[in-house]
Design an enzyme around this catalytic site. Structure first.
Site, PDB file in Angstrom:
ATOM      1  N   ARG A  46       0.851  -1.182   0.000  1.00  0.00           N
ATOM      2  CA  ARG A  46       0.000   0.000   0.000  1.00  0.00           C
ATOM      3  C   ARG A  46       0.888   1.234   0.000  1.00  0.00           C
ATOM      4  O   ARG A  46       1.640   1.466   0.937  1.00  0.00           O
ATOM      5  CB  ARG A  46      -0.889  -0.024   1.251  1.00  0.00           C
ATOM      6  CG  ARG A  46      -1.890   1.101   1.352  1.00  0.00           C
ATOM      7  CD  ARG A  46      -2.893   0.801   2.462  1.00  0.00           C
ATOM      8  NE  ARG A  46      -3.814   1.923   2.642  1.00  0.00           N
ATOM      9  CZ  ARG A  46      -3.692   2.846   3.585  1.00  0.00           C
ATOM     10  NH1 ARG A  46      -2.679   2.786   4.437  1.00  0.00           N
ATOM     11  NH2 ARG A  46      -4.559   3.822   3.688  1.00  0.00           N
ATOM     12  N   SER A 115     -12.814  -3.914  -0.131  1.00  0.00           N
ATOM     13  CA  SER A 115     -13.181  -3.439   1.203  1.00  0.00           C
ATOM     14  C   SER A 115     -14.691  -3.291   1.287  1.00  0.00           C
ATOM     15  O   SER A 115     -15.316  -2.797   0.340  1.00  0.00           O
ATOM     16  CB  SER A 115     -12.549  -2.068   1.481  1.00  0.00           C
ATOM     17  OG  SER A 115     -11.146  -2.159   1.430  1.00  0.00           O
ATOM     18  N   LYS A 144      -5.728   4.630   9.189  1.00  0.00           N
ATOM     19  CA  LYS A 144      -6.493   5.155   8.056  1.00  0.00           C
ATOM     20  C   LYS A 144      -7.415   6.261   8.553  1.00  0.00           C
ATOM     21  O   LYS A 144      -8.270   6.033   9.396  1.00  0.00           O
ATOM     22  CB  LYS A 144      -7.308   4.036   7.405  1.00  0.00           C
ATOM     23  CG  LYS A 144      -6.460   2.965   6.740  1.00  0.00           C
ATOM     24  CD  LYS A 144      -7.294   1.964   5.971  1.00  0.00           C
ATOM     25  CE  LYS A 144      -7.627   2.456   4.585  1.00  0.00           C
ATOM     26  NZ  LYS A 144      -8.249   1.437   3.750  1.00  0.00           N
TER      27      LYS A 144
END
Length: 217
Positions: A46, A115, A144
């Site tokens: 990521r 997700s 996040k």
């Protein structure tokens, strides 16, 4: 009942998501290798701020490492890069490309993770060809900024309504993973519980042990 997907539940037991926020002078590749040595079963790269060339080089290096350890390797969001290097697949969020469109780009044999925060999103992702779901945030998380919390009841409901593997993500640690017992998940995805630890290899091995215990293995 589970349906045929491009990834197996056991591969999703301990899913490590990279984050260069925790590097502290180390390299991402050395940290990923420590996680793999500790027993991580899946790696997601990521990157939010790397330029294309650096991202490409890093992805190739980490992919090679994952192949050596025979662990699936996916890239977050970047479908074109995943296609370019022949990664095992991609993981997309609700605001990214639809699973249906990702499938058209990558082909039938690649892993697509999506997700989901609701039963509706989960069912739609499954219909559109997702191979697994990442559901969360199941606990408060600092990794996040935009994470929406998902209750244990919703997590359980999602697991009951889909036939593809589900992993929990968001704020999971070695101490609270036990609270996910009986939810129906097959594993967990973590960032700081692995990459934010001083001894990544030991932290990974310990977390894997706690996760197996939670799953009753």
């Amino acid at each position: 009942m589970s349906k045929q997907t491009n990834t197996k539940p056991e591969e999703l037991l301990l899913y490590a998501v990279t984050d260069r926020h925790w590097l502290n002078g180390a390299t991402l590749i050395s940290q990923v290798e420590a996680a793999l040595k500790g027993g991580a079963t899946f790696i997601q790269l990521r990157e939010k701020n790397l330029d294309d060339e650096a991202f490409y080089k890093e992805a190739l290096e980490i992919q090679k490492l994952c192949r050596n350890y025979k662990v699936p390797f996916v890239i977050n969001d970047n479908v074109e890069l995943a296609k370019k290097i022949g990664a095992d697949g991609v993981h997309v969020g609700q605001s990214d490309m639809e699973a249906l469109d990702v499938r058209k780009v990558l082909g039938d044999d690649k892993i697509i993770g999506v997700s989901a925060q609701t039963v509706e999103q989960a069912k739609l992702a499954e219909e559109h060809g997702a191979d697994y779901l990442g559901v969360g945030a199941v606990f408060p998380t600092g990794s996040k900024d935009d994470a929406t919390e998902v209750s244990f009841e919703t997590l359980k409901e999602i697991c009951e309504h889909v036939h593809i593997p589900v992993i929990a993500i968001g704020g999971i640690t070695r101490d609270n993973v036990v609270k996910l017992n009986q939810s129906g998940i097959c594993g967990i995805a973590v960032i700081s519980a692995i990459f934010g630890q001083t001894d990544i290899e030991a932290a990974t091995a310990d977390l894997k042990k706690q996760t197996k215990k939670m799953l009753g293995e």
